[in-house]
Design an enzyme around this catalytic site. Structure first.
Site, PDB file in Angstrom:
ATOM      1  N   GLY A  53      72.568 -28.194  17.127  1.00  0.00           N
ATOM      2  CA  GLY A  53      74.212 -28.731  16.844  1.00  0.00           C
ATOM      3  C   GLY A  53      74.899 -29.283  17.380  1.00  0.00           C
ATOM      4  N   GLU A 108      76.976 -29.616  24.681  1.00  0.00           N
ATOM      5  CA  GLU A 108      77.372 -27.937  23.603  1.00  0.00           C
ATOM      6  C   GLU A 108      78.040 -28.441  22.603  1.00  0.00           C
ATOM      7  OE1 GLU A 108      75.371 -26.321  22.538  1.00  0.00           O
ATOM      8  OE2 GLU A 108      75.749 -24.026  23.359  1.00  0.00           O
ATOM      9  N   ASP A 112      81.565 -20.323  21.099  1.00  0.00           N
ATOM     10  CA  ASP A 112      82.260 -18.812  21.222  1.00  0.00           C
ATOM     11  C   ASP A 112      82.072 -17.616  21.844  1.00  0.00           C
ATOM     12  OD1 ASP A 112      82.643 -17.238  18.819  1.00  0.00           O
ATOM     13  OD2 ASP A 112      80.977 -17.891  17.705  1.00  0.00           O
ATOM     14  N   GLY A 114      80.096 -17.662  24.059  1.00  0.00           N
ATOM     15  CA  GLY A 114      79.360 -17.738  25.804  1.00  0.00           C
ATOM     16  C   GLY A 114      78.206 -17.027  25.693  1.00  0.00           C
ATOM     17  N   THR A 116      75.567 -18.044  25.051  1.00  0.00           N
ATOM     18  CA  THR A 116      74.191 -18.926  24.915  1.00  0.00           C
ATOM     19  C   THR A 116      74.534 -19.581  27.053  1.00  0.00           C
ATOM     20  OG1 THR A 116      74.655 -19.348  23.074  1.00  0.00           O
ATOM     21  CG2 THR A 116      73.449 -20.813  23.964  1.00  0.00           C
ATOM     22  N   ASP A 168      75.874 -26.382  11.640  1.00  0.00           N
ATOM     23  CA  ASP A 168      75.630 -26.186  10.609  1.00  0.00           C
ATOM     24  C   ASP A 168      76.139 -24.619   9.786  1.00  0.00           C
ATOM     25  OD1 ASP A 168      73.779 -24.204  12.608  1.00  0.00           O
ATOM     26  OD2 ASP A 168      72.123 -24.187   9.985  1.00  0.00           O
ATOM     27  N   ARG A 174      75.429 -30.566   8.449  1.00  0.00           N
ATOM     28  CA  ARG A 174      74.985 -31.280   9.644  1.00  0.00           C
ATOM     29  C   ARG A 174      74.934 -32.297   9.863  1.00  0.00           C
ATOM     30  NH1 ARG A 174      71.980 -27.716  13.334  1.00  0.00           N
ATOM     31  NH2 ARG A 174      71.181 -25.767  12.598  1.00  0.00           N
TER      32      ARG A 174
HETATM   33  P1  IMP Z   1      77.949 -18.379  21.652  1.00  0.00           P
HETATM   34  O1  IMP Z   1      76.914 -18.014  22.499  1.00  0.00           O
HETATM   35  O2  IMP Z   1      78.055 -16.946  21.216  1.00  0.00           O
HETATM   36  O3  IMP Z   1      78.817 -19.492  22.672  1.00  0.00           O
HETATM   37  O4  IMP Z   1      77.385 -19.547  20.592  1.00  0.00           O
HETATM   38  C1  IMP Z   1      76.796 -20.829  20.768  1.00  0.00           C
HETATM   39  C2  IMP Z   1      76.167 -21.322  19.599  1.00  0.00           C
HETATM   40  O5  IMP Z   1      76.364 -20.455  18.631  1.00  0.00           O
HETATM   41  C3  IMP Z   1      76.609 -22.812  19.341  1.00  0.00           C
HETATM   42  O6  IMP Z   1      75.564 -23.365  20.367  1.00  0.00           O
HETATM   43  C4  IMP Z   1      76.172 -22.922  18.244  1.00  0.00           C
HETATM   44  O7  IMP Z   1      75.067 -23.475  18.015  1.00  0.00           O
HETATM   45  C5  IMP Z   1      76.588 -21.809  17.445  1.00  0.00           C
HETATM   46  N1  IMP Z   1      77.255 -21.276  16.639  1.00  0.00           N
HETATM   47  C6  IMP Z   1      78.937 -21.004  17.502  1.00  0.00           C
HETATM   48  N2  IMP Z   1      79.678 -20.385  16.838  1.00  0.00           N
HETATM   49  C7  IMP Z   1      79.618 -21.489  15.353  1.00  0.00           C
HETATM   50  C8  IMP Z   1      80.465 -22.261  14.564  1.00  0.00           C
HETATM   51  O8  IMP Z   1      81.786 -21.859  14.017  1.00  0.00           O
HETATM   52  N3  IMP Z   1      79.564 -22.542  13.661  1.00  0.00           N
HETATM   53  C9  IMP Z   1      77.892 -23.038  13.616  1.00  0.00           C
HETATM   54  N4  IMP Z   1      77.730 -22.833  14.580  1.00  0.00           N
HETATM   55  C10 IMP Z   1      77.954 -22.064  15.610  1.00  0.00           C
END
Ligand code: IMP
Length: 186
Positions: A53, A108, A112, A114, A116, A168, A174
């Site tokens: 992303g 990044e 979202d 957190g 990851t 995406d 994308r």
């Molecule tokens: P986290 O681990 O929940 O913080 O999410 C991180 C990853 O989730 C990001 O790098 C994105 O690839 C994917 N992601 C989270 N929210 C979205 C969104 O609203 N649209 C697209 N990808 C998302």
């Protein structure tokens, strides 16, 4: 993908409405680039880009910063749909020689839940960088489930799924230069 006169778009079976324009994004990326140059301009940082992303954001941010460091890529397992799976695996690792002893700018697309970053940051720290500056284009504060030390945020946004500018929805969107938000009322 199909587009409608309102500017809404349809990806698979979901509707999305315009959220951040190309101009909004480019202006903010220029600001972030300037801030990075002020903070790290004396050094030669390595940019660590979270695939897939962040590839569009990183390409613009690297150029906006004017910093001449190396670039490397990380890929973690990602979402299957619009909900976080909550489990993270490292699929592509950065080259250790680009991390050890370097100032690292971790790029990044969105923080979202957190999860990851919570999983990846200790892996990065174990590679012994001089410093880590975490830059995310988007942040969903209401969705965050764990603490993440974010240094620079492009936009704080509501907890709704977004696409475009590298992000995406199941492989679509994308390429869009603007960012669109899931439209559940339409
Ligand atoms: P986290 O681990 O929940 O913080 O999410 C991180 C990853 O989730 C990001 O790098 C994105 O690839 C994917 N992601 C989270 N929210 C979205 C969104 O609203 N649209 C697209 N990808 C998302």
């Amino acid at each position: 993908m199909s587009s409608q006169p309102s500017g809404r778009i349809r990806l698979h079976s979901l509707n999305f409405r315009p959220f951040l324009t190309e101009e909004n994004i480019q202006e903010r990326v220029r600001e972030l680039g300037n801030t990075l140059r002020e903070r790290l301009g004396e050094g030669n940082p390595s940019f660590v880009v979270m695939l897939k992303g962040a590839f569009v954001f990183a390409a613009d941010l690297v150029r906006a910063s004017g910093l001449g460091g190396e670039v490397c890529f990380v890929r973690t397992s990602s979402y299957a749909g619009t909900e976080s799976a909550g489990r993270v695996k490292l699929l592509v690792a950065p080259e250790p020689e680009l991390i050890r002893g370097h100032d690292v700018v971790l790029v990044e697309d969105i923080v979202d839940s957190g999860l990851t970053m919570q999983a990846f940051l200790p892996m990065l720290e174990a590679m012994e960088p001089s410093s880590i500056t975490l830059v995310t284009l988007l942040h969903k504060p209401e969705a965050q489930r764990v603490e993440v030390p974010i240094d620079l945020i492009g936009f704080s946004i509501p907890s709704k799924f977004v696409v475009g500018y590298g992000l995406d929805y199941d492989g679509l969107g994308r390429h869009l230069p603007a960012i669109y938000q899931l439209d559940e009322e339409y």
